[in-house]
Design an enzyme around this catalytic site. Structure first.
Site, mmCIF file in Angstrom:
data_model
loop_
_atom_site.group_PDB
_atom_site.id
_atom_site.type_symbol
_atom_site.label_atom_id
_atom_site.label_comp_id
_atom_site.label_asym_id
_atom_site.label_seq_id
_atom_site.Cartn_x
_atom_site.Cartn_y
_atom_site.Cartn_z
ATOM 1 N N ASP A 53 36.576 48.387 56.480
ATOM 2 C CA ASP A 53 36.484 48.519 55.019
ATOM 3 C C ASP A 53 36.378 47.132 54.376
ATOM 4 O O ASP A 53 36.296 47.009 53.146
ATOM 5 C CB ASP A 53 37.634 49.350 54.444
ATOM 6 N N SER A 54 36.319 46.078 55.213
ATOM 7 C CA SER A 54 35.946 44.750 54.725
ATOM 8 C C SER A 54 34.528 44.785 54.157
ATOM 9 O O SER A 54 34.094 43.823 53.512
ATOM 10 C CB SER A 54 36.056 43.702 55.840
ATOM 11 N N ASP A 92 36.958 52.440 59.789
ATOM 12 C CA ASP A 92 38.173 52.421 58.960
ATOM 13 C C ASP A 92 38.234 53.643 58.064
ATOM 14 O O ASP A 92 37.258 53.955 57.368
ATOM 15 C CB ASP A 92 38.157 51.188 58.045
ATOM 16 N N LYS A 122 40.189 54.065 62.431
ATOM 17 C CA LYS A 122 41.313 53.124 62.349
ATOM 18 C C LYS A 122 42.076 53.374 61.048
ATOM 19 O O LYS A 122 41.455 53.602 60.007
ATOM 20 C CB LYS A 122 40.810 51.672 62.394
ATOM 21 N N GLU A 124 45.533 51.920 58.690
ATOM 22 C CA GLU A 124 46.489 50.834 58.503
ATOM 23 C C GLU A 124 47.899 51.390 58.305
ATOM 24 O O GLU A 124 48.098 52.271 57.462
ATOM 25 C CB GLU A 124 46.106 49.998 57.277
ATOM 26 N N GLU A 191 47.079 41.953 62.713
ATOM 27 C CA GLU A 191 46.436 40.999 61.797
ATOM 28 C C GLU A 191 47.438 40.006 61.233
ATOM 29 O O GLU A 191 48.473 40.386 60.669
ATOM 30 C CB GLU A 191 45.731 41.764 60.650
HETATM 31 O O1 KIV Z 1 38.139 45.888 57.620
HETATM 32 C C1 KIV Z 1 38.098 45.106 58.591
HETATM 33 O O2 KIV Z 1 37.101 44.402 58.825
HETATM 34 C C2 KIV Z 1 39.269 45.027 59.448
HETATM 35 C C3 KIV Z 1 39.338 43.891 60.439
HETATM 36 C C4 KIV Z 1 39.499 42.606 59.744
HETATM 37 C C5 KIV Z 1 40.370 44.124 61.463
HETATM 38 O O3 KIV Z 1 40.132 45.833 59.362
#
Ligand code: KIV
Length: 273
Positions: A53-54, A92, A122, A124, A191
Site C-alpha cells: 500500500d506504499s 497489502d 499481508k 499490519e 519494519e
Molecule cells: O507497503 C509496503 O510497501 C510495505 C513494505 C514497505 C514492507 O508494506
C-alpha cells in the site's frame, strides 16, 4: 555448486520460502504496482513481489498509506499478477479493510484473491488483528504478518521513528510474532526495529522473517522499488540503499527529448513513414 532452492523451484510458494529459511537461503522481496515493472522484476528471479500500500505514496502522491482503497489495491495487484510468472505475489490489505471485524477482513482478502489472482495477503498488526488473521488463513488464504513500524497506524504512533526500542514494546513484538506464527502466518515483515530484535524474532519463530530496517540477521529483505531505484528523492532513511539513480536518468532522457523536439531533430527520416 548446487542450484539454490529458489533457482531450482518453479513457481515460488510459501512452502519454498519456508525451505529457504530452513536452508539459510536469503529471500529477496521488492514492491511493484504495475504490469511493466512486475514483469521486469520477475525476470530477475526475485522470490516475492509485494503489491504494497506504499502505492499510496509512490504512485498516488499521498503523505500516508491510509487513503488507499480495496479497489485501488485490486487494480494494482491485478496489473502485477499479469506480469509475474515465478515470484510469489503478496498484496497489502489496505487500511480500513480488515480492522473492523474478521468477517470484513475475510471479505476483503477474498476479493483481492478472486479479483487479482494474487497468491497471498499481508496485514499490519499483531494481537489486535489476530481474529482476522485466523479467519483469513482458515479460508485457505496465505497471510504475511507485519510488525514493528506499521505505517497504517501512523496517526497512533505520531512518527515514523524506529519502533520497539524499549524492552516492553520489544517483548510485545516478540509475543506478537509468536502469535502470528501459531495462527498460521507463512512469514512476518519486520519494519524499522533494532537489529538485535530482528535477530531475536528470527531465531524465535520458525517461519521466515523479512526485514526492512531490521538488520541483517533476518531471513530476507524488502525495499520499496521506487526508493531503491532512486526514483523517489526526498525519502532517505538509514536502511535504504539506492541501487540506481533513475530520477536523474529519466530527467536527462526527457530533457534530451524536449531538445530534439524543439530543434526538429526528432523524428528523423528513419523514424517516419
Ligand atoms: O507497503 C509496503 O510497501 C510495505 C513494505 C514497505 C514492507 O508494506
Amino acid at each position: 555448486m548446487s542450484a539454490s532452492i529458489s533457482q531450482s523451484a518453479g513457481k515460488i510458494t510459501t512452502h519454498i520460502l519456508q525451505k529457504m529459511k530452513n536452508n539459510k537461503e536469503k529471500i529477496a522481496v521488492l514492491t511493484a504496482y504495475d504490469y511493466s515493472m512486475a514483469k521486469l522484476l520477475d525476470r530477475t528471479g526475485i522470490e516475492v513481489v509485494l503489491v504494497g500500500d506504499s502505492a499510496a505514496n509512490v504512485m498516488a502522491g499521498h503523505k500516508t498509506t491510509l487513503p488507499m482503497t480495496l479497489e485501488q489495491m485490486i487494480y494494482h495487484a491485478a496489473s502485477v499478477v499479469k506480469g509475474v510468472q515465478k515470484a510469489l505475489v503478496v498484496v497489502d490489505l489496505p487500511f480500513g479493510s480488515y480492522q473492523a471485524n474478521s468477517k470484513e477482513a475475510l471479505y476483503s482478502a477474498v476479493r483481492i484473491m478472486k479479483e487479482s489472482g494474487a497468491d497471498a495477503v499481508k496485514l499490519e498488526g499483531g494481537r489486535e488483528i489476530i481474529e482476522s488473521v485466523e479467519r483469513i488463513i482458515s479460508a485457505g488464504i496465505p497471510v504475511l504478518g507485519h510488525l514493528g513500524l506499521t505505517p497504517q497506524s501512523i496517526n497512533k504512533f505520531g512518527t515514523y521513528t524506529v519502533r520497539a526500542t524499549d524492552p516492553k514494546e520489544a517483548q510485545q513484538l516478540l509475543e506478537d510474532a509468536t502469535l502470528l506464527e501459531e495462527k498460521g502466518c507463512f512469514g512476518i515483515v519486520l519494519e524499522k526495529i533494532p537489529a538485535t530484535l530482528g535477530a531475536k524474532v528470527t531465531q524465535s519463530v520458525h517461519i521466515p522473517t523479512i526485514g526492512i530496517g531490521a538488520g541483517n540477521n533476518v531471513d530476507g529483505q524488502v525495499l520499496v522499488l521506487h526508493d531503491m531505484l532512486g526514483i523517489t528523492q526526498q525519502f532517505s532513511p538509514r536502511f535504504l540503499r539506492r541501487y540506481a539513480n533513475l530520477s536523474a536518468d529519466i530527467m536527462s532522457a526527457v530533457k534530451q527529448y524536449i531538445n530534439d523536439v524543439k530543434s526538429a531533430s526528432f523524428p528523423n527520416e528513419n523514424e517516419q513513414y
